[in-house]
Structures are given as structure tokens and as C-alpha cells.
Design a protein around this motif. Structure first.
Motif, short mmCIF file in Angstrom:
data_model
loop_
_atom_site.label_atom_id
_atom_site.label_comp_id
_atom_site.label_asym_id
_atom_site.label_seq_id
_atom_site.Cartn_x
_atom_site.Cartn_y
_atom_site.Cartn_z
N ALA A 110 0.79 -1.26 -0.04
CA ALA A 110 0.28 0.07 0.02
C ALA A 110 1.01 1.29 0.05
CB ALA A 110 -0.94 -0.19 1.13
N THR A 111 0.61 2.32 -0.90
CA THR A 111 1.22 3.54 -0.80
C THR A 111 0.98 4.42 0.44
OG1 THR A 111 -0.57 4.62 -2.03
CG2 THR A 111 1.17 3.51 -3.38
N PRO A 112 1.76 5.43 0.81
CA PRO A 112 1.40 6.23 1.98
C PRO A 112 0.23 7.02 1.70
CG PRO A 112 3.94 6.28 1.38
CD PRO A 112 3.33 5.49 0.20
N ARG A 113 -0.18 7.40 0.45
CA ARG A 113 -1.39 8.15 0.19
C ARG A 113 -2.51 7.41 0.33
NH1 ARG A 113 -1.84 11.17 -5.44
NH2 ARG A 113 -0.12 12.54 -4.53
N GLN A 114 -2.60 6.01 0.01
CA GLN A 114 -3.60 5.18 0.39
C GLN A 114 -3.89 4.83 1.95
OE1 GLN A 114 -2.24 1.75 -1.92
NE2 GLN A 114 -3.76 2.21 -3.63
N ILE A 115 -2.60 4.92 2.43
CA ILE A 115 -2.59 4.71 4.19
C ILE A 115 -3.30 5.87 4.70
CG2 ILE A 115 -1.37 4.35 6.38
CD1 ILE A 115 -1.56 1.98 4.71
N LEU A 116 -3.03 7.16 4.34
CA LEU A 116 -3.54 8.32 4.84
C LEU A 116 -4.68 8.43 4.57
CD1 LEU A 116 -0.52 10.86 4.08
CD2 LEU A 116 -1.13 9.95 6.45
#
Length: 435
Positions: free
Chosen positions: A48-54
Motif C-alpha cells: 500500500a502507498t503512503p497516500r492510500q494509508i493516509l
């Protein structure tokens, strides 16, 4: 029907309550933070990308925060009739006077939602930066010396800025700066306290509490921050009485005259009226340039000194009423009425602020402590399996809260006493200068 003093006192109480409420909202946003970090770190390692996590965290926190904020807004509207019955200022209120309007209510709901969301998202910086370290719980979370330097600089600035007259805007800025400085300084103190306590620990519970303090000083600080900052409110209102400093003359009854010549003629009539009422009193005149101390405060007139208590003073005031139209007798209660009204307002606001701040701070401390237990459930389980007694774990958890609370609450209470003293000093200087 809301005087300037009423507004400033209510504003002061509201400002002092803002930080405990923000602490409570931040604590709610960090519920289950450690478990959320572990779950999201696993997703991050899975691709998962940081943007998806956020995005996932923001949506989850925003939904919960909006539901809580809307519930609070509905409760506020329902409680308006009861709140209107609480006397403040000149009396009670109409319900419509307490209604802030739909735009302001919506702004508060939005603000609480944003605060909760931001609090939850800020916990994910380490997940985005080092997901493997979070998964292995390898982050010591140390604090740096720069916190102490910034705190000292802010403290020096606050002390230098408290001299002279304190306006409402300036007071709000100084209070915000103080809270911000202590918010930076708190984790640093907790970190050093944990290291010192661990070095000199003689009991397993103390050693365990010390290691927890030094391993996660920010988390330990969040647990006690509300109560620590509430100590500032307690110290502030313990000395803030706004004592104007005028001398009191409880045994005097006075009548103001146009000039000194009129005062001499009025004094003869005053003696006759007091004798007729059977009151023993010493009557003297006060001229235009005679400031020898009386309830007239420099105005020309007649002063009667009556002994025997409140009843005799009231009888003398009644006896001197016929001296002339528009020249009603003046007593100390009459002179002190404006100051007494301000003092009563401060007493009301201080009591309400103290009760509400400690209730909110206690709720945030309990919420954070409960969340900490849930987040460390795996650690507690391993300790129990290794043979650690339950009493030791309970004592460690208590000391983990009590140690920083005792050390930091004393400092904030002392700063609150200093702030209240400076407010008294500024108010006294302002009134004396005006007089």
C-alpha cells in the motif's frame, strides 16, 4: 445587558477551557493508535502507498469524529433551555440569546472533525517513513534538547511581556504561547524523568514504569497533559481576585455636596438629624482639596463616622436621606458595588472553569490510559506469561501516570499563580492610574 467586564471574564474562562477540550479531542483521535499503526504498517509492507494509508485513516477518523461532533451539537441544542437558567451578568438569559446560529454550530462540528482527523493522521508519519520499524516496534521515540531551549525562550518572553496593561488579545496570545511551550516541554521532561527513575529504581514496578516513560514519552505525556495543564487553571484562579486596592471605610456614611462651603452648612444639618435619630456619630467636612481618606474619594461633602455595626450604618443612612434632593447618602457598600460585581463574576467563572477543566482533563487522562492498556495488550500478555504478577503491572501503570503528573503539575500550577498575580497587578495599576 452584557458588560465589558462580563465579556472579558467569560472570554478568559473560555480560553482556559480550550486546551483541555483540544487535549480530549486529540486523545479521542489517538484511540487504538498503536494497534492502528501495526495494522497499517502491515498494509504498507504489503504494497500500500503512503497516500492510500493516509486516505484510509482520514476517512475512518473523519466518520467517527463527525458522528461525535454532531452528537455534541445536538446535545448542546437540547440543553439550551437549561443553560439559559444559569445566572450570569445581570441575571438569567433567554434561550435565543445563547443560540450561536447554524453557521457557527456547523463550523464547530467541522472544526472538531478536522481536529480528530488530524490527530489520527499525524500518528502515521512513522508508518509512512519506516513501516518495518513500526512493525517490529523498534522506534524508541526519543526527545531532543531543542524542546528545553524553546521552552526557556518562550518562558522568558512571557515573563517580559506580562508587565504593564494586559489587553484581552494580548492575554490570549500569551496563554496560547504558554500552552504551546508546555506542550513541547512536557515530553522532554517525561523522557528525562523515565531515565532518572530507571537508574535509581529499586522495585520492579518502578523500573517497568520508568522504561515505559523513556520508551514512549509522548504517549505518557498525552495521558497526563490535560491534568497538568488544568493545574495552570487552578493556580491562575487561586490568586486572581482583581483587588483594586482602594481603602475601605465600613463605618462611614457620607453625603456629596457641590463645594466646601455647602459642606459646612450640610454638616450642621447632619448633626441635627443624627441626634434626632439617637445615633452617636462624628461628623466632619471634606473639601475640594482634602484627600484624607473617606468614601467620598476626593469629592467635597460631609462624612459621618458611626460605630455599632451594619444596623447603625443603615439607620444613619436613613436619617441623612432628607439632606437634599439628589444627595443621597453614600456608604462603603455603595462604593464597593462595582468591584464586588466584578469579583462575583470572576468567582463564578473561576469555579465553573475549574470544575469543567478538571472533568475534561480527567476524562482525557482516563481515555488515554484505557487506550494505552488496549494498545499494550500483547505486551501485558507476554509479561503475564513470563511470570510477572498482576499487582506489579498495576503498580507500574499507576506510577507511569503519577510520576510525570507530580513533577509537571507543580510547574504549571506555579505558572498559573504567576499569571494570576500579574493579572491582579495589571488590573490594579490600570484602575489606580485611571483614578
Amino acid at each position: 445587558m452584557f458588560t465589558g467586564a462580563d465579556q472579558q471574564t467569560a472570554l478568559l474562562g473560555a480560553v482556559l477551557l480550550v486546551v483541555p477540550v483540544v487535549v480530549l479531542a486529540a486523545a479521542a483521535g489517538r484511540l487504538g493508535a498503536a494497534r492502528r499503526e501495526q495494522r497499517l504498517a502491515a498494509l504498507r509492507l504489503a504494497g500500500a502507498t503512503p497516500r492510500q494509508i493516509l486516505a484510509m485513516t482520514a476517512v475512518e477518523a473523519a466518520a467517527v469524529g463527525a458522528a461525535g461532533a454532531l452528537s455534541g451539537a445536538v446535545a448542546h441544542v437540547v440543553l439550551l433551555p437549561a443553560l439559559a437558567e444559569i445566572p450570569y451578568g445581570v441575571g438569567a438569559w433567554y434561550t435565543g440569546q445563547l443560540w450561536v446560529g447554524l453557521p457557527w454550530l456547523a463550523a464547530v462540528v467541522l472544526g472538531v472533525t478536522v481536529l480528530l482527523t488530524a490527530s489520527a493522521v499525524t500518528m502515521l508519519r512513522q508508518v509512512a517513513k519506516s513501516p518495518l520499524g513500526v512493525a517490529q516496534q523498534a522506534d524508541p521515540r526519543r526527545t531532543r534538547m531543542i524542546r528545553l531551549v524553546l521552552f526557556a525562550a518562550a518562558l522568558v518572553y512571557i515573563m517580559q511581556s506580562t508587565g504593564g496593561r494586559l489587553t484581552s488579545r494580548r492575554m490570549i496570545v500569551l496563554l496560547a504561547l504558554f500552552y504551546g511551550a508546555f506542550w513541547l516541554f512536557g515530553p522532554w521532561v517525561v523522557d528525562r524523568l523515565g531515565r532518572v527513575a530507571g537508574r535509581f529504581a529499586r522495585r520492579p514496578a518502578t523500573l517497568l514504569a520508568a522504561r515505559r516513560l523513556s520508551d514512549d514519552p509522548r504517549g505518557a505525556w498525552r495521558t497526563v497533559s490535560g491534568l497538568v495543564l488544568a493545574g495552570f487553571v487552578a493556580g491562575f484562579f487561586s490568586v486572581s481576585r482583581l483587588d483594586i486596592g482602594f481603602p475601605e471605610h465600613p463605618d462611614q456614611v457620607a453625603v456629596i455636596t457641590e463645594n466646601a462651603a455647602d459642606a459646612r452648612h450640610t454638616a450642621t444639618e447632619a448633626r441635627a438629624l443624627l441626634d434626632r435619630a439617637g445615633l452617636e456619630a462624628t461628623v466632619r467636612t471634606v473639601g475640594d482639596d482634602n484627600f484624607d481618606g473617606s468614601v467620598l474619594f476626593g469629592n467635597p461633602g460631609v462624612v459621618a463616622r458611626v460605630s455599632g455595626g451594619t444596623e447603625r450604618i443603615d439607620a444613619a443612612a436613613t436619617a441623612l436621606t432628607p439632606l437634599g434632593e439628589g444627595r443621597f447618602p453614600v456608604t462603603q457598600d455603595y462604593v464597593s458595588a462595582p468591584d464586588a460585581a466584578v469579583t462575583d463574576r470572576i468567582a463564578t467563572v473561576s469555579t465553573a472553569t475549574l470544575i469543567m477543566s478538571f472533568l475534561v482533563a480527567t476524562a482525557s487522562a482516563g481515555l488515554t490510559a484505557a487506550a494505552s492498556v488496549l494498545d499494550r495488550r500483547r505486551v501485558y500478555g507476554l509479561l503475564r506469561l513470563s511470570g510477572a504478577p498482576l499487582k506489579v503491572l498495576d503498580r507500574a501503570r499507576v506510577r507511569e501516570t503519577v510520576l510525570p503528573l507530580l513533577v509537571l503539575a507543580g510547574g504549571t500550577t506555579a505558572m498559573g499563580v504567576f499569571g494570576g498575580y500579574q493579572l491582579d497587578k495589571a488590573a490594579g495599576a490600570t484602575v489606580d492610574g485611571a483614578g
